[in-house]
Design an enzyme around this catalytic site. Sequence first.
Site, PDB file in Angstrom:
ATOM      1  N   LYS A   1      65.455  43.102  32.366  1.00 37.36           N
ATOM      2  CA  LYS A   1      64.491  44.046  31.751  1.00 37.36           C
ATOM      3  C   LYS A   1      64.676  44.089  30.366  1.00 37.36           C
ATOM      4  CE  LYS A   1      62.285  45.460  35.330  1.00 37.36           C
ATOM      5  NZ  LYS A   1      62.993  43.852  36.787  1.00 37.36           N
TER       6      LYS A   1
HETATM    7  C1  LIG Z   1      63.272  45.432  38.254  1.00 31.85           C
HETATM    8  C2  LIG Z   1      62.341  46.055  39.462  1.00 31.85           C
HETATM    9  C3  LIG Z   1      62.771  46.927  40.095  1.00 31.85           C
HETATM   10  C4  LIG Z   1      64.437  46.831  40.601  1.00 31.85           C
HETATM   11  O1  LIG Z   1      65.472  47.195  39.879  1.00 31.85           O
HETATM   12  P1  LIG Z   1      66.465  46.601  39.988  1.00 31.85           P
HETATM   13  O2  LIG Z   1      67.350  46.824  38.413  1.00 31.85           O
HETATM   14  O3  LIG Z   1      66.121  44.732  39.280  1.00 31.85           O
HETATM   15  O4  LIG Z   1      66.752  46.634  41.191  1.00 31.85           O
HETATM   16  C5  LIG Z   1      61.892  48.108  40.806  1.00 31.85           C
HETATM   17  N1  LIG Z   1      60.473  48.537  40.160  1.00 31.85           N
HETATM   18  C6  LIG Z   1      59.805  47.542  39.317  1.00 31.85           C
HETATM   19  C7  LIG Z   1      58.763  47.871  38.752  1.00 31.85           C
HETATM   20  C8  LIG Z   1      61.031  46.344  38.770  1.00 31.85           C
HETATM   21  O5  LIG Z   1      60.129  45.545  37.454  1.00 31.85           O
END
Ligand SMILES: *Cc1c(COP(=O)(O)O)cnc(C)c1O
Length: 248
Positions: free
Chosen positions: A199
């Site tokens: 992210k």
């Molecule tokens: C990455 C993501 C998640 C989950 O996040 P994690 O930290 O990997 O558990 C949830 N929703 C969306 C839209 C994502 O892109």
Amino acid sequence: LEFRRVLFRSCRPGARMTPVYVTQPCMPPLGEFIPYLETIWRNKWLSNAGPVHEQLEAELAQYLGVEHIALVANGMIALTIALQALEIAGEVITTPFSFVATSNAILAGGLKPVFADVDPITCNLDPDAVEAAITPHTVAILPVHCFGRPCDTVRLAAIAERHGIPILYDAAHAFAVRKSGASVLREGTMSTLSFHATKVFSTCEGGAIVCRDKALKDRVTSLRNFGFIDQERTGMIGINGKMSEVHA
Ligand SMILES: *Cc1c(COP(=O)(O)O)cnc(C)c1O
């Protein structure tokens, strides 16, 4: 794999095949990270809202322009805890165009995901489709700011208000995104963030829940720590969703 196949095929024959990754984290120089580790080693405080955790929570609140933010272990846990904090049972209208965690969290919470279609241009939930999907069993709306592009928060808020239901935004792609000069994380009852390695802002694994008010943040803070409301008593059935000092 598909991506790499296409990429390799375009290389000239016999060329050395070097993988090109879709995403790669932007890492600070290691030397900048070490002093934080030294602090943690000195403190001998590794989890449960330690000083580094509290510092990150406070600095993020300021940086993102929100009042109430609670750090958690990851974005999926953030969604799970946020849904639990809403104390709802029934149907949750959401988008079919998201990472699987969005729907998983709804199902994990014993709720029923109801998919409404997205706008073909923005890839975000179409407010008309949301309105059409509402039934007497609808208890919340869970939109995603897809690829960090803000949802039509004004129209979604109007729909939610008309039906007396909360909006929980999955803002995993929307770190520090602003709309009309204000943080998009201020929209809805709550927003969740992911600080996964892939992210925009990363703590390797991590996440956060942005809450509209202090009471909700207190609830989330208990839920991420087994439901503890003080040193000895649990006031609700929580899980372990805490972020460690090293991640913070
Ligand atoms: C990455 C993501 C998640 C989950 O996040 P994690 O930290 O990997 O558990 C949830 N929703 C969306 C839209 C994502 O892109």
